[in-house]
Design a protein around this motif. Structure first.
Motif, PDB file in Angstrom:
ATOM      1  N   GLU A 224      -4.793  53.476  50.443  1.00  0.00           N
ATOM      2  CA  GLU A 224      -5.679  54.235  51.326  1.00  0.00           C
ATOM      3  C   GLU A 224      -4.927  54.749  52.550  1.00  0.00           C
ATOM      4  O   GLU A 224      -5.060  55.919  52.951  1.00  0.00           O
ATOM      5  CB  GLU A 224      -6.851  53.321  51.754  1.00  0.00           C
ATOM      6  N   ARG A 225      -4.125  53.863  53.153  1.00  0.00           N
ATOM      7  CA  ARG A 225      -3.439  54.218  54.400  1.00  0.00           C
ATOM      8  C   ARG A 225      -2.252  55.153  54.193  1.00  0.00           C
ATOM      9  O   ARG A 225      -2.049  56.101  54.929  1.00  0.00           O
ATOM     10  CB  ARG A 225      -2.984  52.927  55.085  1.00  0.00           C
ATOM     11  N   GLU A 226      -1.434  54.913  53.174  1.00  0.00           N
ATOM     12  CA  GLU A 226      -0.177  55.633  53.014  1.00  0.00           C
ATOM     13  C   GLU A 226      -0.267  56.839  52.082  1.00  0.00           C
ATOM     14  O   GLU A 226       0.567  57.730  52.163  1.00  0.00           O
ATOM     15  CB  GLU A 226       0.901  54.678  52.466  1.00  0.00           C
ATOM     16  N   VAL A 227      -1.290  56.866  51.188  1.00  0.00           N
ATOM     17  CA  VAL A 227      -1.344  57.941  50.192  1.00  0.00           C
ATOM     18  C   VAL A 227      -2.567  58.841  50.392  1.00  0.00           C
ATOM     19  O   VAL A 227      -2.444  60.044  50.667  1.00  0.00           O
ATOM     20  CB  VAL A 227      -1.343  57.357  48.762  1.00  0.00           C
TER      21      VAL A 227
ATOM     22  N   ASN B 182      -2.870  43.311  48.900  1.00  0.00           N
ATOM     23  CA  ASN B 182      -3.369  44.366  49.799  1.00  0.00           C
ATOM     24  C   ASN B 182      -3.003  45.757  49.298  1.00  0.00           C
ATOM     25  O   ASN B 182      -2.852  46.685  50.081  1.00  0.00           O
ATOM     26  CB  ASN B 182      -2.786  44.169  51.205  1.00  0.00           C
ATOM     27  N   TYR B 183      -2.852  45.896  47.990  1.00  0.00           N
ATOM     28  CA  TYR B 183      -2.397  47.162  47.412  1.00  0.00           C
ATOM     29  C   TYR B 183      -3.397  48.299  47.683  1.00  0.00           C
ATOM     30  O   TYR B 183      -3.025  49.420  48.023  1.00  0.00           O
ATOM     31  CB  TYR B 183      -2.182  46.969  45.904  1.00  0.00           C
ATOM     32  N   ASP B 184      -4.701  48.003  47.586  1.00  0.00           N
ATOM     33  CA  ASP B 184      -5.718  49.040  47.805  1.00  0.00           C
ATOM     34  C   ASP B 184      -5.647  49.576  49.222  1.00  0.00           C
ATOM     35  O   ASP B 184      -5.747  50.794  49.453  1.00  0.00           O
ATOM     36  CB  ASP B 184      -7.125  48.467  47.542  1.00  0.00           C
ATOM     37  N   LEU B 185      -5.464  48.693  50.197  1.00  0.00           N
ATOM     38  CA  LEU B 185      -5.356  49.120  51.595  1.00  0.00           C
ATOM     39  C   LEU B 185      -4.137  50.011  51.805  1.00  0.00           C
ATOM     40  O   LEU B 185      -4.194  51.020  52.505  1.00  0.00           O
ATOM     41  CB  LEU B 185      -5.248  47.888  52.515  1.00  0.00           C
ATOM     42  N   TRP B 186      -3.026  49.598  51.145  1.00  0.00           N
ATOM     43  CA  TRP B 186      -1.773  50.396  51.290  1.00  0.00           C
ATOM     44  C   TRP B 186      -1.962  51.791  50.710  1.00  0.00           C
ATOM     45  O   TRP B 186      -1.534  52.779  51.298  1.00  0.00           O
ATOM     46  CB  TRP B 186      -0.634  49.664  50.552  1.00  0.00           C
TER      47      TRP B 186
END
Length: 815
Positions: free
Chosen positions: A800-803, A794-798
């Protein structure tokens, strides 16, 4: 005596025990001397203390006489291998290339799976290590070929292969379980182990002998081998740690077939080779004092001791009876007054003995086990009472043998008492302020400071205290990874068990121990499969058993002393850790029990048959042994190994008790004074010195009557033992001798040792608050971090959400 178990040493089989020498019947003991017999005219023992005995003696002690037939078996195995691959030439006729090729072939053959084949090849290698003796005509020639063959074997890599095989044999559970079930273990149960240990011992013992005629390449091989032996190259531990493991496994009862004498001899020689002997210890001490900025040693202790002369031994029983009868006829029986002592001191030592002379005749007034008295009849410088013309008299030496020493604590105590006496106040640890003190006190302080001695141990303790106080600002300790340090790190986890195991075996081998059915059997590598059937065989086995025990005592005493001395130089708390565990395992009463025998008989024991000693027995035709020749023994004045063992045990006792009041009181409680006084009968200067040291530390606790009855012993202490200025050893005025502090003293020492071991060696439990923090941005970002698998999915989601979805003010971040 309880050292984690009972001691003894005879086999459990009653039939075998019946055939062994029985001390109660007086069998097989040579030249017995009653305790009351003292030879007042006995000469000094011509004994030179060294790291080891002569090379030939050290080689011969590896083998039991029972192993004699195996020399021919080794030769047969070698010749079978040799004839298979080489023509009819002799080994001594081949050139270097052929020698090397055959050694390599033997080494390759060690890799076979079949045990019998492997044992044959090991025996062939052992025959090489024994100097291919069948082709030699003299002992010197055997020793020459031993040295050549052993350097060849080492060069082709034999030692590493032997260590692997030894490990395999140690872990051989089938052999262990078989030995545990057997009612009586004999030589046959340890054949494989004995062959391997024999080769390894011969290699270590031969290579450690420094020969000035060695080839340059041999000297390089020797130094490389020394480094490898002390490094954790074999199973990630030094070879000594592996051998210590064998000792504990044997004592636990899981491997009763281990040939313990050979293990202990190899352990001793490995420690001696890797750490160094007494000369190396002295040079290490000089170097360390120089590195720490301490003044040089006042003298070379080895040289001083070697130049000492022994005091005269005790008078014979008949002389003592005669003196007692003369005293009984005396009219005045008053106590000796001061003027009598003055008269004694002024008496000409070269006149015939006066009837008033012997205050020592009144023995200790405690209920001691000493049966006879010990008057130390003459001082160290006095010869036996043979009349000489005046011109031939021996002159008195100028001064005492040792330079006096003073500790910082002694100066502090002296100043404190002087200030409280003359001024009425104290200044703590200030040793410089002398305001208000009289002039004589100034002179005294000046003299004390001139002789002040700061030991390496005091500097190490002060540094350790600083590390404990300031763990953050104290900096990183630089630990020199020398052989001693590597060995300590190796044995640290199991050091208490190792000490208990060594003392158990020492107790079983001591001549004062009684045979018990539940004791450990230390005779596995001396008892033959077929027990003796004739008187001659029985006598030979009796000599062999006694010799076997003496060699074990020699090896253990040397191991303990070497370790104590090297650890003390490396770091004082390493020494204290080992010493404390020896004390907890009852080492002090054990050594006193060892000396509670007729020590002259032990030192003059003749438990050896010189014609059966290696290499004599393999190059000469053996004469026919008879009961008379066995009974007569050799013509030596004393037994080198037994005198060596006695001095080592006394030195260990000194090391354990020095500056430790609680342990000194153990000497008093166990009534050591009469036992030690009996040991003064041995007319050897070094042994007498260490006995007198042990008597000196306890003199103040023995009472006025003891001191009055033993004035000549007191005089010998004054002459031979180093003086500590302000030390009132001869009087009962010790301020530190408070019994209620003894337990606290040991507990405080134990706490210091545990803190030292935890700080230096226990990295897993170090305080996280004291660990350094990495503040460098680049190194923190450059660290590799293992991310969990679900996060990676789920790296892409992280991102998008955190950076990406959060606004970042880069200017503020950079400021």
């Amino acid at each position: 005596m309880d050292i984690g178990g009972n001691g003894g040493g005879l086999p459990v089989n009653n039939k075998q025990r019946a055939m062994l020498p029985n001390k109660s019947r007086g069998e097989f003991t040579r030249n017995p001397r009653k305790d009351s017999e003292g030879l007042s005219e006995s000469p000094d023992l011509e004994f030179e203390y060294a790291d080891t005995d002569k090379w030939a003696a050290e080689l011969s002690e590896l083998y039991s006489y029972t192993e004699g037939p195996e020399f021919a078996l080794n030769r047969k195995c070698f010749e079978e291998e040799f004839r298979t691959h080489v023509s009819d030439k002799k080994w001594t006729e081949l050139d270097a290339a052929e020698h090397r090729a055959h050694a390599m072939r033997l080494l390759d053959s060690l890799e076979v799976i079949a045990r019998e084949k492997r044992l044959k090849v090991a025996r062939a290698i052992l025959y090489m290590a024994q100097g291919t003796f069948a082709e030699c005509s003299s002992e010197a020639e055997v020793q020459h070929w031993m040295r050549y063959n052993i350097f060849l074997l080492l060069d082709v890599g034999t030692f590493s292969a032997l260590v692997e095989l030894l490990n395999m044999e140690i872990d051989n559970s089938a052999a262990c379980s078989s030995a545990v079930r057997k009612p009586a273990i004999s030589l046959a149960d340890s054949t494989d182990l004995r062959v391997l240990l024999n080769i390894m011992y011969l290699m270590v013992e031969t290579i450690q002998q420094d020969d000035p005629y060695d080839r340059p390449e041999w000297k390089i091989i020797r130094e490389t081998f020394r480094t490898e032996l002390g490094s954790p190259l074999f199973n990630n531990e030094p070879i000594s740690v592996m051998l210590f493991g064998m000792v504990t496994k044997f004592c636990s009862g899981h491997a009763p077939h281990f040939p313990m004498k050979k293990v202990l001899l190899l352990l001793w020689k490995s420690i001696l080779f890797t750490l160094g002997g007494f000369d190396q210890l002295q040079s290490i001490k000089v170097r360390k004092r120089d590195e720490l900025g301490l003044p040089p040693l006042p003298e070379d202790s080895i040289r001083v001791i070697r130049s000492m002369r022994a005091a005269s031994p005790p008078a014979s029983a008949s002389d003592l009876i005669e003196q007692q009868q003369k005293r009984a006829r005396r009219e005045h029986k008053a106590l000796i007054k001061q003027d009598n002592l003055d008269a004694f001191n002024e008496k000409d030592p070269y006149k015939a003995d006066d009837t008033r002379e012997d205050e020592d005749d009144n023995d200790d007034n405690d209920n001691s086990i000493e049966a006879e008295t010990f008057p130390l009849e003459r001082d160290e410088v006095m010869p036996p009472p043979i009349p000489h013309p005046p011109s031939e008299r021996v002159s008195f030496p100028k001064g005492l043998p040792w330079a006096p020493k003073v500790r910082e604590k002694d100066i502090e105590n002296f100043l404190e008492s002087s200030r409280s006496k003359f001024i009425g106040y104290t200044l703590g640890n200030d040793t410089d302020t002398v305001v208000g003190l009289p002039r004589p006190i100034h002179e005294s302080i000046k003299t004390l400071k001139q002789h002040k001695y700061v030991s390496i141990a005091e500097v190490q303790m002060a540094k350790e205290e600083e590390f404990q106080k300031t763990p953050l600002s104290g900096g990183e300790e630089e630990v020199e990874m020398c052989a001693t340090e590597l060995l300590y790190q190796g044995i640290l986890p199991s050091l208490p068990q190792y000490m208990i195991a060594l003392l158990k075996i020492l107790l079983a081998a001591a001549p004062t121990s009684k045979a018990k059915t539940d004791s450990i059997n230390i005779l596995a590598d001396v008892l033959p499969e077929e027990m003796p059937t004739t008187v001659l065989q029985s006598m030979k086995l009796g000599v062999d058993v006694n010799r076997h025990k003496e060699i074990i005592v020699k090896a253990i005493s040397a191991i303990l002393l070497l370790l104590l001395k090297h650890f003390k130089l490396n770091h004082i708390y390493q020494f204290e850790y080992m010493a404390q565990h020896l004390v907890f395992a009852n080492c002090i009463p054990l050594i006193l029990k060892f000396f509670n025998q007729n020590i002259m008989s032990y030192i003059t024991a003749k438990n050896s048959i010189s014609v059966l000693d290696f290499p004599y027995c393999v190059v000469h035709e053996l004469p026919e042994l008879t009961a008379e020749s066995l009974e007569a023994g050799d013509n030596n004045q004393f037994c080198w190994r037994n005198l060596f063992s006695c001095i080592n045990l006394l030195r260990i006792l000194n090391k354990l008790t020095k500056w430790k009041h609680s342990r000194t009181m153990m000497l008093v409680v166990f009534k050591s004074a009469p036992i030690l006084k009996r040991a003064l009968k041995v007319k050897q200067a070094m042994m007498q010195l260490y006995v007198l040291k042990l008597l000196k530390v306890q003199t103040k606790y023995l009472g006025r009557q003891w001191r009055k009855s033993n004035m000549k012993t007191m005089s010998a202490i004054y002459q031979k033992v180093r003086h500590r200025l302000n030390d009132d050893w001869a009087y009962g005025n010790d301020l530190d001798a408070r019994p209620w502090d003894f337990q606290a003293e040991e507990c405080a020492l134990r706490a210091n040792i545990e803190r030292f071991n935890s700080r230096r060696y226990d990295k897993s439990h170090s305080n996280p608050d004291f660990l350094p923090v990495d503040n460098c941005l680049q190194s923190v970002l450059g660290q590799r971090v293992d991310l969990p698998e679900d996060f990676q999915m789920n790296y892409d989601l992280w991102l998008e959400r955190e950076v990406f979805s959060k606004p970042i003010s880069w200017e503020e971040l950079l400021q």
